[in-house]
Design a protein around this motif. Structure first.
Motif, PDB file in Angstrom:
ATOM      1  N   PHE A 147       0.903  -1.169  -0.041  1.00 57.72           N
ATOM      2  CA  PHE A 147      -0.013  -0.013   0.007  1.00 57.72           C
ATOM      3  C   PHE A 147       0.744   1.268   0.031  1.00 57.72           C
ATOM      4  CE2 PHE A 147      -3.729  -2.613   1.928  1.00 57.72           C
ATOM      5  CZ  PHE A 147      -4.567  -2.316   0.829  1.00 57.72           C
ATOM      6  N   ALA A 148       1.798   1.301   0.888  1.00 60.56           N
ATOM      7  CA  ALA A 148       2.754   2.453   0.894  1.00 60.56           C
ATOM      8  C   ALA A 148       3.554   2.871  -0.414  1.00 60.56           C
ATOM      9  CB  ALA A 148       3.798   2.303   2.016  1.00 60.56           C
ATOM     10  N   VAL A 149       4.009   1.567  -0.961  1.00 56.46           N
ATOM     11  CA  VAL A 149       4.874   1.746  -2.230  1.00 56.46           C
ATOM     12  C   VAL A 149       3.840   2.347  -3.355  1.00 56.46           C
ATOM     13  CG1 VAL A 149       5.928   0.270  -4.087  1.00 56.46           C
ATOM     14  CG2 VAL A 149       6.395  -0.261  -1.709  1.00 56.46           C
ATOM     15  N   SER A 150       2.528   1.755  -3.265  1.00 59.35           N
ATOM     16  CA  SER A 150       1.612   2.470  -4.297  1.00 59.35           C
ATOM     17  C   SER A 150       1.364   3.924  -4.227  1.00 59.35           C
ATOM     18  CB  SER A 150       0.320   1.529  -4.024  1.00 59.35           C
ATOM     19  OG  SER A 150       0.551   0.191  -4.293  1.00 59.35           O
ATOM     20  N   VAL A 151       1.162   4.160  -2.679  1.00 56.98           N
ATOM     21  CA  VAL A 151       0.856   5.773  -2.664  1.00 56.98           C
ATOM     22  C   VAL A 151       2.300   6.631  -3.209  1.00 56.98           C
ATOM     23  CG1 VAL A 151       0.583   7.526  -0.626  1.00 56.98           C
ATOM     24  CG2 VAL A 151      -0.629   5.105  -0.846  1.00 56.98           C
ATOM     25  N   ILE A 152       3.383   6.166  -2.636  1.00 54.83           N
ATOM     26  CA  ILE A 152       4.519   6.870  -3.123  1.00 54.83           C
ATOM     27  C   ILE A 152       4.687   6.851  -4.570  1.00 54.83           C
ATOM     28  CG2 ILE A 152       7.004   6.835  -2.657  1.00 54.83           C
ATOM     29  CD1 ILE A 152       6.737   5.748  -0.072  1.00 54.83           C
ATOM     30  N   THR A 153       4.494   6.079  -5.161  1.00 56.12           N
ATOM     31  CA  THR A 153       4.430   5.802  -6.735  1.00 56.12           C
ATOM     32  C   THR A 153       3.443   6.641  -7.396  1.00 56.12           C
ATOM     33  OG1 THR A 153       5.230   3.606  -6.538  1.00 56.12           O
ATOM     34  CG2 THR A 153       4.474   4.355  -8.650  1.00 56.12           C
ATOM     35  N   PHE A 154       2.181   6.904  -6.927  1.00 57.29           N
ATOM     36  CA  PHE A 154       1.454   7.781  -7.676  1.00 57.29           C
ATOM     37  C   PHE A 154       1.324   9.058  -7.350  1.00 57.29           C
ATOM     38  CE2 PHE A 154      -1.975   6.008  -4.669  1.00 57.29           C
ATOM     39  CZ  PHE A 154      -2.350   7.514  -3.831  1.00 57.29           C
ATOM     40  N   LEU A 155       1.972   9.497  -6.169  1.00 56.57           N
ATOM     41  CA  LEU A 155       2.144  10.870  -5.674  1.00 56.57           C
ATOM     42  C   LEU A 155       2.711  11.798  -6.881  1.00 56.57           C
ATOM     43  CD1 LEU A 155       3.082  10.831  -2.000  1.00 56.57           C
ATOM     44  CD2 LEU A 155       1.084  11.725  -3.373  1.00 56.57           C
ATOM     45  N   ALA A 177       2.962  11.409 -10.162  1.00 55.85           N
ATOM     46  CA  ALA A 177       2.098  11.547 -11.270  1.00 55.85           C
ATOM     47  C   ALA A 177       0.819  12.558 -10.839  1.00 55.85           C
ATOM     48  CB  ALA A 177       1.540  10.387 -11.401  1.00 55.85           C
ATOM     49  N   ILE A 178       0.287  12.375  -9.640  1.00 54.74           N
ATOM     50  CA  ILE A 178      -0.831  13.120  -9.252  1.00 54.74           C
ATOM     51  C   ILE A 178      -0.331  14.728  -9.147  1.00 54.74           C
ATOM     52  CG2 ILE A 178      -2.343  13.715  -7.200  1.00 54.74           C
ATOM     53  CD1 ILE A 178      -2.736  10.945  -6.909  1.00 54.74           C
ATOM     54  N   LEU A 179       0.749  14.813  -8.523  1.00 56.79           N
ATOM     55  CA  LEU A 179       1.467  16.323  -8.817  1.00 56.79           C
ATOM     56  C   LEU A 179       1.607  16.866  -9.874  1.00 56.79           C
ATOM     57  CD1 LEU A 179       3.886  16.088  -5.747  1.00 56.79           C
ATOM     58  CD2 LEU A 179       1.675  17.014  -5.658  1.00 56.79           C
ATOM     59  N   VAL A 180       2.141  16.112 -10.806  1.00 57.20           N
ATOM     60  CA  VAL A 180       2.296  16.792 -12.263  1.00 57.20           C
ATOM     61  C   VAL A 180       0.826  16.998 -13.079  1.00 57.20           C
ATOM     62  CG1 VAL A 180       3.341  16.020 -14.520  1.00 57.20           C
ATOM     63  CG2 VAL A 180       4.616  15.535 -12.444  1.00 57.20           C
ATOM     64  N   PHE A 181       0.205  16.047 -12.614  1.00 60.53           N
ATOM     65  CA  PHE A 181      -1.307  16.171 -13.161  1.00 60.53           C
ATOM     66  C   PHE A 181      -1.922  17.303 -12.738  1.00 60.53           C
ATOM     67  CE2 PHE A 181      -6.049  15.467 -13.048  1.00 60.53           C
ATOM     68  CZ  PHE A 181      -6.302  15.584 -14.311  1.00 60.53           C
TER      69      PHE A 181
END
Length: 284
Positions: A252-260, A262-266
């Motif tokens: 779960f933690a890896v998933s959150v760190i990975t998509f952060l 992408a979300i910030l750039v978006f």
């Protein structure tokens, strides 16, 4: 009155769809803050194979950052893959900025034989999935001795047709009178490109860069096809490689760190992205 109720119904429907789209993000975020015992209680049927049903609380009872500490401090392979992803994403974006802007400017502002036909070929290439090009790319990269190298992923991405398609419309909308006036004032072709094309087409360039980052930050097929050395794999294949089901909190933690990122750039390029999509939808 009926029209007013209809608008309310549309808003309710849109909010419901938005909440549904946000559910995976909320699910991952809440799961990453749960302790091992709470994960066992809520996801025991999945995590440990126990009998029963999964229960998902809206908020963790005892929030903890233990899983993030484990990822960030006790997993050196995570950082290796993270910087591999950074190198790939920004390497591709840098190449697309140089190659894509020049190609889009050429298609938009210069007349040359078979211009429309070549641009049509660009559009066809843009629609072809990776699986169509996989064998030819593999053979070419093998001949260039770029297999099992991050450059074997970066170089094909640099010459992608998609950013050309996005930027083309913005460059085509630059007033011809402005360009002719600059030529009459003595501006050369490089000056037109640097001082008129890039500033006035910045919205399209940023939109293409945002879409390119979202694509190459989450690559799966290309790294698994062209890379054999595990130390060169990007972050996008780190999570699929985790198979221990008792490491649910870590995952779960890896998933959150990975998509952060992408979300910030978006979020940072959202307005430009909307302009790019709108411009790309306009027929010539």
């Amino acid at each position: 009155m009926k029209l007013h109720l209809g608008k309310k119904a549309v808003w309710v429907l849109l909010i419901a769809l938005a909440l549904l789209a946000l559910y995976p993000v909320v699910f991952l975020s809440v799961g990453s803050l749960m302790g091992a015992d709470e994960l066992e209680d809520g996801f025991g049927a999945v995590v440990s194979g126990a009998e029963g049903y999964v229960s998902f609380p809206l908020l963790p009872r005892y929030p903890t950052f233990r899983h993030f500490v484990e990822v960030l401090l006790d997993s050196p392979e995570f950082f290796v893959m993270f910087w591999n992803s950074v190198f790939v994403a920004f390497g591709v974006l840098g190449g697309q900025f140089v190659v894509g802007t020049m190609a889009a400017w050429g298609f938009a502002r210069y007349e040359f034989p078979c211009r429309r036909g070549i641009f049509l070929i660009y559009m066809i290439l843009m629609l072809l999935p990776f699986q169509v090009w996989m064998l030819s790319d593999y053979i070419l990269l093998d001949r260039l001795r770029l297999l099992d190298s991050l450059w074997g992923i970066i170089l094909p991405g640099m010459f992608s047709a998609f950013p050309v398609f996005i930027m083309y419309r913005f460059f085509a909308e630059i007033p011809s009178g402005l360009i002719e006036s600059a030529r009459l004032d003595g501006a050369g072709e490089w000056q037109l490109f640097l001082y008129i094309a890039l500033p006035m087409g910045s919205s399209g360039i940023i939109a293409a860069m945002v879409l390119g980052f979202l694509e190459y930050w989450s690559l799966i097929e290309q790294p698994l096809t062209f890379l054999k050395d595990k130390s060169k794999l990007p972050l996008s294949v780190f999570l699929p490689a985790l198979t221990r089901i008792d490491k649910a909190g870590f995952m779960f933690a890896v998933s959150v760190i990975t998509f952060l990122p992408a979300i910030l750039v978006f979020l940072g390029g959202r307005d430009y992205l909307e302009q790019g999509i709108a411009a790309g939808a306009v027929k010539e």
